[in-house]
Scaffold this motif. Sequence first.
Motif, short mmCIF file in Angstrom:
data_model
loop_
_atom_site.label_atom_id
_atom_site.label_comp_id
_atom_site.label_asym_id
_atom_site.label_seq_id
_atom_site.Cartn_x
_atom_site.Cartn_y
_atom_site.Cartn_z
N SER A 22 36.46 30.02 47.93
CA SER A 22 37.19 30.62 49.05
C SER A 22 38.57 31.03 48.54
O SER A 22 38.96 30.68 47.42
N ALA A 23 39.31 31.74 49.36
CA ALA A 23 40.67 32.14 48.97
C ALA A 23 41.54 30.90 48.72
O ALA A 23 42.33 30.88 47.78
N SER A 24 41.39 29.87 49.55
CA SER A 24 42.17 28.63 49.36
C SER A 24 41.80 27.95 48.06
O SER A 24 42.67 27.44 47.34
N GLN A 25 40.52 27.90 47.75
CA GLN A 25 40.09 27.28 46.50
C GLN A 25 40.58 28.07 45.30
O GLN A 25 41.00 27.49 44.30
N LEU A 26 40.56 29.40 45.42
CA LEU A 26 41.05 30.24 44.33
C LEU A 26 42.54 29.97 44.09
O LEU A 26 42.99 29.89 42.95
N ARG A 27 43.28 29.80 45.16
CA ARG A 27 44.71 29.49 45.03
C ARG A 27 44.90 28.17 44.26
O ARG A 27 45.79 28.07 43.41
N LEU A 61 35.84 21.75 44.84
CA LEU A 61 36.01 22.36 43.52
C LEU A 61 35.45 21.46 42.41
O LEU A 61 34.89 21.96 41.44
N VAL A 62 35.59 20.15 42.58
CA VAL A 62 35.01 19.21 41.62
C VAL A 62 33.48 19.31 41.69
O VAL A 62 32.80 19.39 40.65
#
Length: 144
Positions: A22-27, A61-62
């Motif tokens: 997601s955009a948050s994860q990419l950040r 993410l992990v």
Amino acid sequence: MTTTAVELLEVVWGRASIAPTSASQLRVLYILEHHDGINLRTLAEFLASTPPATSRLCDRLVAAGLVERVVCEENRREVRLHLSGRGRAFLVDLRARRERELQTVLADMPAAKRVALLEGLEAFCAAAAAQTHDDEAGSDSRTA
């Protein structure tokens, strides 16, 4: 004009898809790329989020194999966050896909307009870097 440019850039980059993040994860991945080994609390501060919400974000993410949690040897209660090899490879691939999409658009622009865009982007990057540096210096003096 800036709103239109941002929206068009999002469309162009959307063609390069950021799946599986997601955009948050990419950040988070971008932050960890530049601040390898930070702890969860520091990451939460960067995100202007709470530690529990940040922890859940990192859990995903992990699970995706993009981030690793490593227990700090000096303080066993502290966990350090690192991009995994897969996380680094994901960012390299994402940047390559985005660059290809941008090159397609740039190829349709007249050469003189590409030069003007480059000059404008160089000025933008310099101003943004100076502002970021000023922000960091201000936060350093507030915490000292």
